[in-house]
Design a protein around this motif. Structure first.
Motif, PDB file in Angstrom:
ATOM      1  N   ARG A 178       1.767   1.686  -3.593  1.00 45.87           N
ATOM      2  CA  ARG A 178       0.601   2.167  -4.347  1.00 45.87           C
ATOM      3  C   ARG A 178       0.359   3.653  -4.072  1.00 45.87           C
ATOM      4  O   ARG A 178       0.107   4.438  -4.986  1.00 45.87           O
ATOM      5  CB  ARG A 178      -0.645   1.363  -3.967  1.00 45.87           C
ATOM      6  CG  ARG A 178      -1.927   1.855  -4.637  1.00 45.87           C
ATOM      7  CD  ARG A 178      -3.108   0.969  -4.271  1.00 45.87           C
ATOM      8  NE  ARG A 178      -4.352   1.525  -4.750  1.00 45.87           N
ATOM      9  CZ  ARG A 178      -4.803   1.430  -5.992  1.00 45.87           C
ATOM     10  NH1 ARG A 178      -4.077   0.797  -6.896  1.00 45.87           N
ATOM     11  NH2 ARG A 178      -5.963   1.960  -6.336  1.00 45.87           N
ATOM     12  N   GLU A 225      -1.409   3.394   2.875  1.00 42.88           N
ATOM     13  CA  GLU A 225      -1.398   4.076   1.572  1.00 42.88           C
ATOM     14  C   GLU A 225      -1.320   5.592   1.760  1.00 42.88           C
ATOM     15  O   GLU A 225      -0.609   6.283   1.025  1.00 42.88           O
ATOM     16  CB  GLU A 225      -2.639   3.720   0.757  1.00 42.88           C
ATOM     17  CG  GLU A 225      -2.638   4.377  -0.623  1.00 42.88           C
ATOM     18  CD  GLU A 225      -3.790   3.946  -1.507  1.00 42.88           C
ATOM     19  OE1 GLU A 225      -4.296   4.783  -2.276  1.00 42.88           O
ATOM     20  OE2 GLU A 225      -4.200   2.766  -1.434  1.00 42.88           O
ATOM     21  N   ASP A 282       0.824  -1.212   0.000  1.00 45.27           N
ATOM     22  CA  ASP A 282       0.000   0.000   0.000  1.00 45.27           C
ATOM     23  C   ASP A 282       0.855   1.258   0.000  1.00 45.27           C
ATOM     24  O   ASP A 282       0.447   2.294  -0.546  1.00 45.27           O
ATOM     25  CB  ASP A 282      -0.953   0.009   1.201  1.00 45.27           C
ATOM     26  CG  ASP A 282      -2.150  -0.908   0.990  1.00 45.27           C
ATOM     27  OD1 ASP A 282      -2.435  -1.238  -0.174  1.00 45.27           O
ATOM     28  OD2 ASP A 282      -2.783  -1.299   1.979  1.00 45.27           O
TER      29      ASP A 282
END
Length: 341
Positions: free
Chosen positions: A90, A296, A87
């Motif tokens: 990402r 994230e 994450d």
């Protein structure tokens, strides 16, 4: 796909050229390239193909290249196979893409030497670097940050901008949770000796345990991998504790497997709390009680802090630190303390 009549050939392509070639509005092109999840996949593929054919360079990246910068930002992770980093990667990728930068991903293999050598090499190939869970000493990180714009994640170094996940607060919540279930002898399963996150959690837990009058023992250090769980589980059983708070979910999941082999029931005989809430933590057996963090968001925030160094707004001082909250997610791996006979 062919370039339509009148398409520019003697100047850099613009977002409007991409829109014309792909048959959509310029605003749709902008969304597809900055926040791809908001655009239909077929439309996004058509736009990306048009951008590639026209050699379109987003405005921010074009400015970076014309100023002598590389238009690239490096992201260093300690172990690319660890789901915790998925994450983060990402988050950094999406935020960098929206700003027109290319992401360079480097696995430092939990090695100080690899990390140090990589930071030195990146001075010529990247405009800045995001370092996650660094294994380097503070002095080495500060020296590298003086040569190349840097943001650290989960590492607080004086003078170096950072994004911190407030895991000590949530691990203290885990301690409170276990105490409420009647556990009075609890182990902290420590991570790598070079992990500052592990040290921060231990120090916070040690102070809280003294305040509550419960016994806390430290076991480890252990490598942050599933295969370390067997040794960690054996150490926990040998220590006589009824509950453990574990450095990360990978070790905790490995412990679950080993305890099952030994006939130790979780949570009836021993409660287990992990950290990170990685993919799979909610459907292992039993589902893992763990610390949940906005991972994230940490990646996105790190990019924002880094770009404020690379291209600071006029008159605005770049932010130096962001602390993101965490919380305990209770599942089936924790339960009442066993009755000792």
């Amino acid at each position: 796909m062919s370039v339509p009549l009148g398409a520019p050939t003697d100047r850099p392509a613009t977002i409007h050229d991409v829109a014309t070639l792909s048959g959509v509005a310029a605003s749709t092109v902008s969304r597809a390239l900055s926040t791809p999840d908001r655009v239909n996949i077929r439309t996004r593929v058509r736009i990306e193909a048009a951008a590639a054919q026209l050699h379109y360079i987003p405005n921010a990246q074009a400015k970076a290249l014309s100023s002598g910068r590389t238009g690239a930002v490096a992201v260093l992770v300690a172990d690319i196979t660890n789901p915790f980093y998925f994450d983060i990667i990402r988050g950094t990728q999406l935020q960098l893409k929206a700003a027109g930068y290319t992401q360079l991903l480097v696995d430092t293999e939990e090695s100080e030497d690899v990390e140090a050598n990589t930071l030195e090499q990146l001075r010529k190939s990247a405009d800045g670097v995001i370092v996650t869970a660094s294994r380097l000493p503070d002095e080495a990180l500060a020296a590298a940050a003086a040569k190349l714009p840097m943001v650290t994640i989960n590492r607080d170094v004086p003078g170096v901008p950072s994004v911190l996940l407030d895991t000590p607060t949530a691990t203290n919540q885990a301690l409170d949770h276990l105490i409420s279930l009647g556990h009075s002898r609890i182990a902290f399963i420590a991570g790598p000796a070079s992990s500052r996150s592990s040290h921060r959690r231990w120090e916070s837990l040690e102070a809280a345990a003294q305040e509550h009058g419960v016994e806390l023992v430290r076991l480890g250090p252990f490598a942050p991998h599933t295969h370390s769980g067997a040794a960690a589980a054996d150490a926990a059983v040998h220590s006589g504790v009824s509950a453990t708070i574990v450095f990360n979910d990978l070790i905790a999941i490995g412990m679950l497997a080993r305890l099952r082999e030994r006939g130790v029931h979780v949570p009836a005989d021993m409660s287990i709390v992990g950290c990170d809430d990685i993919f799979g933590a909610d459907f292992c057996s039993p589902p893992l009680t763990t610390v949940t963090a906005p991972v994230e968001q940490a990646g996105r925030t790190a990019v924002t802090l880094l770009l404020s160094q690379i291209s600071p707004n006029h008159g605005a001082a770049p932010r130096r630190q962001a602390v993101l909250p965490t919380h305990l997610t209770i599942r089936a791996s924790t339960g009442p303390a066993p009755v000792r006979r």
